[in-house]
Design a protein around this motif. Structure first.
Motif, PDB file in Angstrom:
ATOM      1  N   TRP A   1     -17.259-104.462 -18.039  1.00  0.00           N
ATOM      2  CA  TRP A   1     -16.112-105.306 -17.699  1.00  0.00           C
ATOM      3  C   TRP A   1     -16.148-105.685 -16.222  1.00  0.00           C
ATOM      4  N   LEU A   2     -16.409-104.703 -15.364  1.00  0.00           N
ATOM      5  CA  LEU A   2     -16.484-104.982 -13.924  1.00  0.00           C
ATOM      6  C   LEU A   2     -17.616-105.957 -13.594  1.00  0.00           C
ATOM      7  N   ILE A   3     -18.749-105.763 -14.235  1.00  0.00           N
ATOM      8  CA  ILE A   3     -19.883-106.664 -13.993  1.00  0.00           C
ATOM      9  C   ILE A   3     -19.541-108.075 -14.436  1.00  0.00           C
ATOM     10  N   GLU A   4     -18.849-108.206 -15.563  1.00  0.00           N
ATOM     11  CA  GLU A   4     -18.486-109.541 -16.031  1.00  0.00           C
ATOM     12  C   GLU A   4     -17.478-110.208 -15.098  1.00  0.00           C
ATOM     13  N   VAL A   5     -16.516-109.435 -14.615  1.00  0.00           N
ATOM     14  CA  VAL A   5     -15.552-109.999 -13.661  1.00  0.00           C
ATOM     15  C   VAL A   5     -16.265-110.439 -12.393  1.00  0.00           C
ATOM     16  N   TRP A   6     -17.124-109.593 -11.854  1.00  0.00           N
ATOM     17  CA  TRP A   6     -17.846-109.955 -10.639  1.00  0.00           C
ATOM     18  C   TRP A   6     -18.799-111.116 -10.881  1.00  0.00           C
ATOM     19  N   GLY A   7     -19.354-111.188 -12.084  1.00  0.00           N
ATOM     20  CA  GLY A   7     -20.205-112.331 -12.426  1.00  0.00           C
ATOM     21  C   GLY A   7     -19.434-113.636 -12.367  1.00  0.00           C
ATOM     22  N   MET A   8     -18.199-113.612 -12.877  1.00  0.00           N
ATOM     23  CA  MET A   8     -17.371-114.823 -12.834  1.00  0.00           C
ATOM     24  C   MET A   8     -16.972-115.165 -11.398  1.00  0.00           C
ATOM     25  N   VAL A   9     -16.725-114.143 -10.581  1.00  0.00           N
ATOM     26  CA  VAL A   9     -16.446-114.394  -9.157  1.00  0.00           C
ATOM     27  C   VAL A   9     -17.666-115.042  -8.507  1.00  0.00           C
ATOM     28  N   GLY A  10     -18.852-114.568  -8.866  1.00  0.00           N
ATOM     29  CA  GLY A  10     -20.080-115.175  -8.352  1.00  0.00           C
ATOM     30  C   GLY A  10     -20.231-116.625  -8.775  1.00  0.00           C
ATOM     31  N   VAL A  11     -19.899-116.913 -10.035  1.00  0.00           N
ATOM     32  CA  VAL A  11     -19.943-118.294 -10.520  1.00  0.00           C
ATOM     33  C   VAL A  11     -18.991-119.167  -9.704  1.00  0.00           C
ATOM     34  N   ILE A  12     -17.802-118.659  -9.463  1.00  0.00           N
ATOM     35  CA  ILE A  12     -16.813-119.424  -8.698  1.00  0.00           C
ATOM     36  C   ILE A  12     -17.316-119.686  -7.281  1.00  0.00           C
ATOM     37  N   LEU A  13     -17.896-118.675  -6.642  1.00  0.00           N
ATOM     38  CA  LEU A  13     -18.384-118.859  -5.275  1.00  0.00           C
ATOM     39  C   LEU A  13     -19.518-119.876  -5.198  1.00  0.00           C
ATOM     40  N   VAL A  14     -20.472-119.784  -6.116  1.00  0.00           N
ATOM     41  CA  VAL A  14     -21.589-120.736  -6.109  1.00  0.00           C
ATOM     42  C   VAL A  14     -21.100-122.138  -6.451  1.00  0.00           C
ATOM     43  N   ALA A  15     -20.242-122.241  -7.477  1.00  0.00           N
ATOM     44  CA  ALA A  15     -19.722-123.558  -7.851  1.00  0.00           C
ATOM     45  C   ALA A  15     -18.876-124.155  -6.736  1.00  0.00           C
ATOM     46  N   ALA A  16     -18.143-123.316  -6.010  1.00  0.00           N
ATOM     47  CA  ALA A  16     -17.342-123.814  -4.885  1.00  0.00           C
ATOM     48  C   ALA A  16     -18.247-124.343  -3.771  1.00  0.00           C
TER      49      ALA A  16
END
Length: 155
Positions: A81-96
């Motif tokens: 769960w933590l890895i998936e949350v951090w993965g989505m944060v990573g997606v947001i940072l790269v997409a931003a």
């Protein structure tokens, strides 16, 4: 959120059909009539970028993106769960970061009236704008995944 990502994916699917039509027309003109067209490669290049950008949000929201889960499948539910949350944060940072660059790129192309170098001679802010829209959809999809992870799938 689903309506936004499905709209992007729907436009991407329509663009797939357009690429098919352009390629079919180009092949017909070249090999049947012996009159090659010059703009098809450039047009298809622009359309492929738009397809990927507009479809990425729906793919992410469905969880159908490519991922390496060799280590995470052995982890417990909380770590996954933590890895998936951090993965989505990573997606947001790269997409931003891509979104920020796309805004600058579109603004520059629009302000200076930049046209493509190929046979189409299209104003570059038009195909570049699809990248901007796609990154907005991707960020919204990642935020929706985080919301689901925090509220529904919390371990």
């Amino acid at each position: 959120m689903r309506l936004i990502t499905l709209s992007g994916a729907g436009i991407a699917a329509l663009l797939v059909l357009i690429v098919f039509g352009v390629v079919s027309y180009s092949v017909f003109m070249r090999y049947v009539l012996g009159t090659p067209i010059t703009f098809s490669d450039e047009l298809n290049g622009f359309i492929v970028v738009a397809m990927v950008a507009l479809g990425a949000g729906e793919v992410l929201l469905r969880g159908e993106h490519f991922g390496v889960d060799l280590l995470t499948e052995r982890a417990g539910p909380r770590i996954q769960w933590l890895i998936e949350v951090w993965g989505m944060v990573g997606v947001i940072l790269v997409a931003a970061a891509v979104l920020y660059s796309a805004v600058l790129m579109v603004r520059f192309s629009y302000d200076f009236g930049i046209y493509s170098d190929g046979y189409l001679g299209i104003q570059m802010w038009i195909p570049q704008g699809f990248l901007l829209i796609g990154m907005i959809i991707l960020i919204l999809a990642a935020l929706a995944r985080i919301f689901t992870l925090v509220t529904v799938r919390r371990p």
